[in-house]
Design a protein around this motif. Sequence first.
Motif, mmCIF file in Angstrom:
data_model
loop_
_atom_site.group_PDB
_atom_site.id
_atom_site.type_symbol
_atom_site.label_atom_id
_atom_site.label_comp_id
_atom_site.label_asym_id
_atom_site.label_seq_id
_atom_site.Cartn_x
_atom_site.Cartn_y
_atom_site.Cartn_z
ATOM 1 N N ASP A 132 0.838 -1.211 0.000
ATOM 2 C CA ASP A 132 0.000 0.000 0.000
ATOM 3 C C ASP A 132 0.869 1.255 0.000
ATOM 4 O O ASP A 132 0.566 2.251 0.662
ATOM 5 C CB ASP A 132 -0.921 -0.012 1.226
ATOM 6 C CG ASP A 132 -2.219 0.746 0.992
ATOM 7 O OD1 ASP A 132 -2.622 0.888 -0.174
ATOM 8 O OD2 ASP A 132 -2.825 1.198 1.983
ATOM 9 N N LEU A 133 1.954 1.213 -0.781
ATOM 10 C CA LEU A 133 3.000 2.240 -0.728
ATOM 11 C C LEU A 133 2.544 3.595 -1.270
ATOM 12 O O LEU A 133 2.715 4.622 -0.618
ATOM 13 C CB LEU A 133 4.224 1.739 -1.504
ATOM 14 C CG LEU A 133 5.385 2.698 -1.714
ATOM 15 C CD1 LEU A 133 5.935 3.202 -0.395
ATOM 16 C CD2 LEU A 133 6.495 2.010 -2.521
ATOM 17 N N ILE A 134 1.986 3.607 -2.489
ATOM 18 C CA ILE A 134 1.623 4.881 -3.124
ATOM 19 C C ILE A 134 0.112 4.960 -3.328
ATOM 20 O O ILE A 134 -0.463 4.179 -4.088
ATOM 21 C CB ILE A 134 2.336 5.053 -4.483
ATOM 22 C CG1 ILE A 134 3.848 4.937 -4.338
ATOM 23 C CG2 ILE A 134 1.963 6.401 -5.107
ATOM 24 C CD1 ILE A 134 4.594 4.946 -5.665
ATOM 25 N N HIS A 135 -0.509 5.904 -2.649
ATOM 26 C CA HIS A 135 -1.927 6.184 -2.860
ATOM 27 C C HIS A 135 -2.021 7.291 -3.915
ATOM 28 O O HIS A 135 -1.396 8.348 -3.766
ATOM 29 C CB HIS A 135 -2.593 6.649 -1.570
ATOM 30 C CG HIS A 135 -2.591 5.617 -0.491
ATOM 31 N ND1 HIS A 135 -3.364 5.729 0.642
ATOM 32 C CD2 HIS A 135 -1.922 4.437 -0.357
ATOM 33 C CE1 HIS A 135 -3.170 4.686 1.423
ATOM 34 N NE2 HIS A 135 -2.279 3.895 0.836
ATOM 35 N N ALA A 163 -1.361 11.064 -3.789
ATOM 36 C CA ALA A 163 -2.266 11.505 -2.730
ATOM 37 C C ALA A 163 -1.596 11.353 -1.372
ATOM 38 O O ALA A 163 -1.659 12.250 -0.525
ATOM 39 C CB ALA A 163 -3.566 10.707 -2.779
ATOM 40 N N SER A 164 -0.933 10.225 -1.160
ATOM 41 C CA SER A 164 -0.196 9.998 0.087
ATOM 42 C C SER A 164 0.767 8.836 -0.112
ATOM 43 O O SER A 164 0.655 8.065 -1.068
ATOM 44 C CB SER A 164 -1.151 9.695 1.254
ATOM 45 O OG SER A 164 -1.865 8.493 1.017
ATOM 46 N N VAL A 187 -2.194 3.428 -6.644
ATOM 47 C CA VAL A 187 -3.564 2.923 -6.692
ATOM 48 C C VAL A 187 -4.495 3.991 -6.131
ATOM 49 O O VAL A 187 -4.243 4.555 -5.064
ATOM 50 C CB VAL A 187 -3.699 1.627 -5.874
ATOM 51 C CG1 VAL A 187 -5.139 1.113 -5.929
ATOM 52 C CG2 VAL A 187 -2.746 0.564 -6.390
ATOM 53 N N GLY A 188 -5.574 4.266 -6.875
ATOM 54 C CA GLY A 188 -6.551 5.246 -6.428
ATOM 55 C C GLY A 188 -7.616 4.632 -5.544
ATOM 56 O O GLY A 188 -7.711 3.402 -5.401
ATOM 57 N N GLU A 189 -8.447 5.492 -4.957
ATOM 58 C CA GLU A 189 -9.557 5.003 -4.138
ATOM 59 C C GLU A 189 -10.538 4.189 -4.964
ATOM 60 O O GLU A 189 -11.286 3.371 -4.416
ATOM 61 C CB GLU A 189 -10.283 6.189 -3.478
ATOM 62 C CG GLU A 189 -9.472 6.877 -2.389
ATOM 63 C CD GLU A 189 -10.271 7.936 -1.661
ATOM 64 O OE1 GLU A 189 -11.424 8.204 -2.095
ATOM 65 O OE2 GLU A 189 -9.758 8.483 -0.673
#
Length: 298
Positions: A132-135, A163-164, A187-189
């Motif tokens: 879950d590294l790159i949001h 995003a975070s 990965v986006g929401e």
Amino acid sequence: MTLKRERAGEIAHVLTEALPYIRRFRGKTLVIKYGGNAMVDEALKQGFARDVVLLKLVGINPVVVHGGGPQIGDLLKRLGKDSRFVQGMRVTDRETMDVVEMVLGGLVNKEIVNLINRAGGRAVGLSGKDGDLIHARKLRLPAGDPGLKAPEIIDLGHVGEVASIDTGVVDMLLKGDFIPVIAPIGVGEDGFSYNINADLVAGKVAEVLGAEKLMLLTNTPGLLDKQGRLLTGLSGERVDALIADGTIHGGMLPKIRCALEAVNQGVGATHIVDGRVLHAILLEIFTDEGVGTLIRRR
């Protein structure tokens, strides 16, 4: 075969010049954005891998974030799919995103990992999906036409921005004495994958890790003034002035803004370095003169 006295003196000078920098940066984190000619020239690729391994061996913690635009373009061409760009960014539909993931997260990432491992390092490849590294969030690009009453938003498809960042998996690898190698896919929401500019990902990773340095490898000597002379040792105020008078423009502008944002958010310094120079990383970090542009905090 014995070294000639002059050559031996040169080597001794290099080692003694590097010593205070090794002492200063030991235990610190260095985030390197790897791209450009350094990724395609065989001698530069081998030199980059050895540089990264040497950094690790002297106690510095390198984290590599890489691009791969030319490699993506080459594969798309071989597949008979045209590349279309808007304001320098690739329009990325679902099919193109599949190719991006295959090239960045697979071919390019694993080649870099293999190069570092063959040079004596212990590298582990990641994409932004791992741990879950790159949001990411979808990039909304305004057309910028002053004649429009309301700004038109250009849809680039699966092109995103950060995003975070959750560096848990990176922290774990660093504690285990590994060298993380990160592909800039988030990965986006919405659950979809997004291709993100590698400079931006490197900057955000450096910020969240509290890195001592962010190093951006480019295909230019660094930031040049209007007479073509290399500029270095720049403060934030000086960078702002260079943007205002037009010295910084075109493709260098987003890179400089990324560099400035990183130092303003706590990164010790950002270096914009010519990746076409063999061992540019070591020359910039471990010598008094350096070979690129240094941007420090305000």
